[in-house]
Design a protein around this motif. Structure first.
Motif, PDB file in Angstrom:
ATOM      1  N   ALA A 122       2.885 -10.458  -8.406  1.00  0.00           N
ATOM      2  CA  ALA A 122       2.855  -9.109  -8.983  1.00  0.00           C
ATOM      3  C   ALA A 122       2.340  -8.212  -7.815  1.00  0.00           C
ATOM      4  CB  ALA A 122       1.900  -8.986 -10.235  1.00  0.00           C
ATOM      5  N   LYS A 123       3.246  -7.951  -6.840  1.00  0.00           N
ATOM      6  CA  LYS A 123       2.831  -7.058  -5.701  1.00  0.00           C
ATOM      7  C   LYS A 123       3.966  -5.921  -5.457  1.00  0.00           C
ATOM      8  CE  LYS A 123       3.794 -10.496  -2.299  1.00  0.00           C
ATOM      9  NZ  LYS A 123       2.981 -11.091  -1.212  1.00  0.00           N
ATOM     10  N   GLY A 124       4.053  -5.084  -6.454  1.00  0.00           N
ATOM     11  CA  GLY A 124       5.010  -4.327  -6.164  1.00  0.00           C
ATOM     12  C   GLY A 124       4.729  -2.851  -6.333  1.00  0.00           C
ATOM     13  N   GLY A 125       5.515  -1.881  -5.763  1.00  0.00           N
ATOM     14  CA  GLY A 125       5.096  -0.501  -6.189  1.00  0.00           C
ATOM     15  C   GLY A 125       5.408   0.147  -7.435  1.00  0.00           C
ATOM     16  N   THR A 126       5.329   1.523  -7.511  1.00  0.00           N
ATOM     17  CA  THR A 126       5.833   2.102  -8.727  1.00  0.00           C
ATOM     18  C   THR A 126       7.311   1.961  -9.165  1.00  0.00           C
ATOM     19  OG1 THR A 126       4.109   3.741  -8.795  1.00  0.00           O
ATOM     20  CG2 THR A 126       5.901   4.297 -10.170  1.00  0.00           C
ATOM     21  N   THR A 127       7.975   1.955  -8.143  1.00  0.00           N
ATOM     22  CA  THR A 127       9.580   1.913  -8.310  1.00  0.00           C
ATOM     23  C   THR A 127       9.911   0.523  -8.554  1.00  0.00           C
ATOM     24  OG1 THR A 127       9.752   3.723  -6.511  1.00  0.00           O
ATOM     25  CG2 THR A 127      11.686   2.433  -6.800  1.00  0.00           C
ATOM     26  N   ALA A 128       9.276  -0.431  -7.788  1.00  0.00           N
ATOM     27  CA  ALA A 128       9.889  -1.788  -7.899  1.00  0.00           C
ATOM     28  C   ALA A 128       9.308  -2.071  -9.562  1.00  0.00           C
ATOM     29  CB  ALA A 128       8.911  -2.733  -7.158  1.00  0.00           C
ATOM     30  N   GLN A 131      11.819  -0.622 -11.750  1.00  0.00           N
ATOM     31  CA  GLN A 131      13.047  -1.383 -11.737  1.00  0.00           C
ATOM     32  C   GLN A 131      13.084  -2.791 -12.378  1.00  0.00           C
ATOM     33  OE1 GLN A 131      12.977  -1.848  -7.298  1.00  0.00           O
ATOM     34  NE2 GLN A 131      14.535   0.150  -6.965  1.00  0.00           N
TER      35      GLN A 131
ATOM     36  N   GLY B  52      -1.786  -4.645  -4.452  1.00  0.00           N
ATOM     37  CA  GLY B  52      -0.690  -3.762  -4.417  1.00  0.00           C
ATOM     38  C   GLY B  52       0.491  -4.328  -3.674  1.00  0.00           C
ATOM     39  N   ALA B  53       1.334  -3.410  -3.198  1.00  0.00           N
ATOM     40  CA  ALA B  53       2.646  -3.648  -2.483  1.00  0.00           C
ATOM     41  C   ALA B  53       2.091  -3.838  -1.051  1.00  0.00           C
ATOM     42  CB  ALA B  53       3.576  -2.266  -2.408  1.00  0.00           C
ATOM     43  N   VAL B  54       2.980  -4.960  -0.513  1.00  0.00           N
ATOM     44  CA  VAL B  54       2.804  -5.431   0.916  1.00  0.00           C
ATOM     45  C   VAL B  54       4.252  -5.222   1.658  1.00  0.00           C
ATOM     46  CG1 VAL B  54       2.129  -7.236   2.109  1.00  0.00           C
ATOM     47  CG2 VAL B  54       1.039  -7.059  -0.103  1.00  0.00           C
ATOM     48  N   GLU B  61      -1.118  -2.176   0.352  1.00  0.00           N
ATOM     49  CA  GLU B  61      -1.137  -0.781  -0.045  1.00  0.00           C
ATOM     50  C   GLU B  61      -2.790  -0.420  -0.266  1.00  0.00           C
ATOM     51  OE1 GLU B  61       0.776  -0.687  -3.877  1.00  0.00           O
ATOM     52  OE2 GLU B  61      -0.067   1.480  -4.293  1.00  0.00           O
ATOM     53  N   HIS B 117      -1.191   6.292  -4.188  1.00  0.00           N
ATOM     54  CA  HIS B 117      -0.528   4.937  -3.846  1.00  0.00           C
ATOM     55  C   HIS B 117       0.433   4.765  -2.853  1.00  0.00           C
ATOM     56  CE1 HIS B 117      -1.888   3.000  -7.802  1.00  0.00           C
ATOM     57  NE2 HIS B 117      -2.037   3.992  -8.103  1.00  0.00           N
ATOM     58  N   ALA B 118       1.106   3.710  -2.501  1.00  0.00           N
ATOM     59  CA  ALA B 118       2.230   3.421  -1.678  1.00  0.00           C
ATOM     60  C   ALA B 118       3.100   2.760  -2.484  1.00  0.00           C
ATOM     61  CB  ALA B 118       1.680   2.775  -0.336  1.00  0.00           C
ATOM     62  N   ASN B 119       4.306   2.944  -2.186  1.00  0.00           N
ATOM     63  CA  ASN B 119       5.365   2.553  -3.033  1.00  0.00           C
ATOM     64  C   ASN B 119       6.090   1.210  -2.527  1.00  0.00           C
ATOM     65  OD1 ASN B 119       7.068   2.458  -5.364  1.00  0.00           O
ATOM     66  ND2 ASN B 119       7.477   4.752  -5.188  1.00  0.00           N
ATOM     67  N   SER B 120       6.989   0.547  -3.448  1.00  0.00           N
ATOM     68  CA  SER B 120       8.001  -0.435  -2.798  1.00  0.00           C
ATOM     69  C   SER B 120       9.006  -0.517  -3.792  1.00  0.00           C
ATOM     70  CB  SER B 120       7.175  -1.942  -2.911  1.00  0.00           C
ATOM     71  OG  SER B 120       7.398  -2.520  -4.023  1.00  0.00           O
ATOM     72  N   SER B 121      10.269  -0.721  -3.279  1.00  0.00           N
ATOM     73  CA  SER B 121      11.349  -0.985  -4.060  1.00  0.00           C
ATOM     74  C   SER B 121      12.115  -2.269  -3.819  1.00  0.00           C
ATOM     75  CB  SER B 121      12.332   0.293  -3.724  1.00  0.00           C
ATOM     76  OG  SER B 121      13.600  -0.071  -4.255  1.00  0.00           O
ATOM     77  N   ASP B 126      15.361   2.365   0.361  1.00  0.00           N
ATOM     78  CA  ASP B 126      14.425   3.359  -0.331  1.00  0.00           C
ATOM     79  C   ASP B 126      13.260   3.756   0.520  1.00  0.00           C
ATOM     80  OD1 ASP B 126      15.869   3.977  -2.733  1.00  0.00           O
ATOM     81  OD2 ASP B 126      14.762   2.360  -3.848  1.00  0.00           O
ATOM     82  N   GLU B 231       2.699   9.127  -4.498  1.00  0.00           N
ATOM     83  CA  GLU B 231       3.414   7.919  -3.742  1.00  0.00           C
ATOM     84  C   GLU B 231       3.667   8.112  -2.267  1.00  0.00           C
ATOM     85  OE1 GLU B 231       3.616   4.845  -4.630  1.00  0.00           O
ATOM     86  OE2 GLU B 231       3.448   4.703  -6.921  1.00  0.00           O
ATOM     87  N   TYR B 234       7.164   4.175   0.952  1.00  0.00           N
ATOM     88  CA  TYR B 234       7.611   2.959   0.788  1.00  0.00           C
ATOM     89  C   TYR B 234       7.237   1.785   1.813  1.00  0.00           C
ATOM     90  CZ  TYR B 234      10.534   4.713  -3.163  1.00  0.00           C
ATOM     91  OH  TYR B 234      10.713   4.986  -4.359  1.00  0.00           O
TER      92      TYR B 234
END
Lengths: 178, 276
Positions: A122-128, A131, B52-54, B61, B117-121, B126, B231, B234
């Motif tokens: 579980a290492k995703g941003g808000t968008t991930a 999704q 968080g995101a990497v 993040e 925060h920092a985002n990811s998709s 993105d 955010e 990305y």
């Protein structure tokens, strides 16, 4: 002309009403009955994956259905976890996400109970996270008209959030990702 | 005799003047309205075991947002014109549960809550920054009421009654929805303004303003003050990750957020004066 006796007339009228009822029911089945008279058959489901623009996109897939809605939801979500077959689409639900059980309550909310490995990576941003949640929720709502909302559980317990952003401790409805 | 009278009068006049000058600061203090101190809660996302995101280059993040948060805290503390009290939900690499962040912010009596925060998709294409505020009203509903086909019949879905517990929880944030929306709008405009300025080397940052969005956030649920979640970029996008690694980019972000906070608090100070 021979007169029809009273009891025979009553039986005849009752038979007409019953026949009419059966004909109407066969021709116009109600949605609720379709839920319960569920037939195992080959069906095409619409699975939501993520396209290159980060938006959700449908991929159609043939599945062998089962004899009840809950099992069909499980088959459908398992297919979703396998990921897309089309090029330039991405799966948002982790491949190892194991759906333990599906049950549907009186409010027609489907509870999807995942094993804890849904959070292994579980290492995703808000968008991930959006999704993941909405590819799952939209897939269930799109394919099962009997279900009005979805709740995500982990090991039978309610879950506040998946990746630390979105609040998933509530009935979820589908949405398009803007 | 006349000399004595004159000198006495002069002494009295001098004493009066001296008294006047001593009293002056007190009078000034009494006339000026007390300056409202805005408590700004800054919440750097994730931390500790929750990275968080990497990014593909390994940018985490939790580290990037902590740096932005500390820069913002310093900028707010350095402000001379307006008075801000900065409260950080974490100032180091430590895991703090979401509910603790919320209760900490509420107990501190914060005026503004800013989560960074920092985002990811899933899509590496993105990129850009976006500002969120909490919203349940529009959340998820757009999809639920559309007609859908299933098993050969068409059915219009009925809106489901949401458990009253959920409604009560969300009312806490809905109360500040208008202010949160206003703050989010100010942040996106000011950050865009700050980021689009040419860099020290004359080049521009490759950046995109993805606008103000709304969603139901766990970290904003139950926060009893106007709240936004920023955010910053990305990490799943190479260009964005490169940006977030640069101090210059972080400083631009902070410059934009600071401008927005100042504009928001100034507007709200004026509103308070008008209501008096």
């Amino acid at each position: 002309m021979k007169r029809i006796s009273k009891p025979a007339l009553v039986v005849l009228i009752a038979a007409f009403i019953l026949a009419g009822y059966i004909v109407v029911k066969l021709l116009f089945p109600s949605p609720a009955e379709l839920t319960f008279n569920y037939a195992a058959r080959q069906k095409t489901v619409k699975l939501y994956f993520v396209n290159q623009d980060g938006k959700l996109q449908i991929e159609k897939r043939e599945i062998q259905g089962s004899t009840n809605v809950s099992d069909d939801v499980m088959i459908c979500v398992t297919e979703l976890a396998k990921g897309p077959k089309e090029k330039n689409l991405y799966g948002a639900l982790p491949k190892y996400a194991l759906l333990r059980e599906v049950y549907i309550d009186d409010n027609r909310c489907a509870y999807l109970d995942f094993s804890k490995n849904i959070l292994t990576d579980a290492k995703g941003g808000t968008t991930a996270e959006k999704q993941l949640v909405f590819s799952l929720v939209n897939t269930v709502l799109e394919n099962f008209g009997q279900i009005t909302s979805v709740r995500i559980l982990m090991e039978g317990e309610e879950l506040k959030t998946l990746y630390g952003h979105l609040d998933v401790n509530r009935p979820l409805w589908g949405r398009t990702l803007e | 005799m006349g000399k004595i009278t004159v000198s006495c009068l002069l002494m009295v006049a001098a004493a009066l003047l001296a008294q006047d000058t001593i009293k002056k600061p007190e009078i000034q203090n009494a006339v000026l309205p007390p300056v409202k101190i805005f408590k700004i809660v800054i919440d750097p996302g994730h931390g500790g075991r929750d990275g968080g995101a990497v990014g593909s280059q390994g940018t985490k993040e939790k580290d990037a947002v902590l740096e932005v948060a500390n820069l913002l805290a310093k900028s707010l503390a350095d402000e001379t014109e307006e008075r801000f009290k900065v409260i950080l939900t974490r100032a180091e690499d430590r895991f703090i549960p979401l509910e603790d962040r919320i209760s900490f912010a509420n107990q501190a009596g914060g005026d503004v809550f800013i989560s960074i925060h920092a985002n990811s998709s899933e899509s590496k294409k993105d990129y850009g920054f976006e500002i969120y505020y909490n919203s349940l009203a529009t959340d998820d509903s757009s999809f639920g009421v559309v007609k859908r086909e299933n098993a050969g019949f068409k059915e219009k879905k009925e809106a489901q009654n949401v458990d009253s517990m959920f409604v009560l929880w969300d009312l806490a944030q809905n109360e500040f929805q208008k202010e949160s929306m206003d703050l989010a709008d100010k942040v996106q405009a000011a950050v865009e303004e700050a980021v689009k300025k040419p860099r020290a080397n004359g080049k521009m940052f490759y950046m995109r303003n993805r606008g103000v969005k709304q969603a139901a956030f766990a970290v904003l649920r139950g926060v009893r003050m106007p709240a936004v979640l920023i955010e910053t970029s990305y990490l799943s996008n190479e260009e964005d990750e490169n940006n977030l690694k640069k101090l210059e980019f972080k400083e631009r972000l902070v410059e934009g957020i600071l401008t927005a906070i100042k504009s928001y608090t100034k507007k709200n100070s004026n509103l308070q004066e008008v209501s008096k």
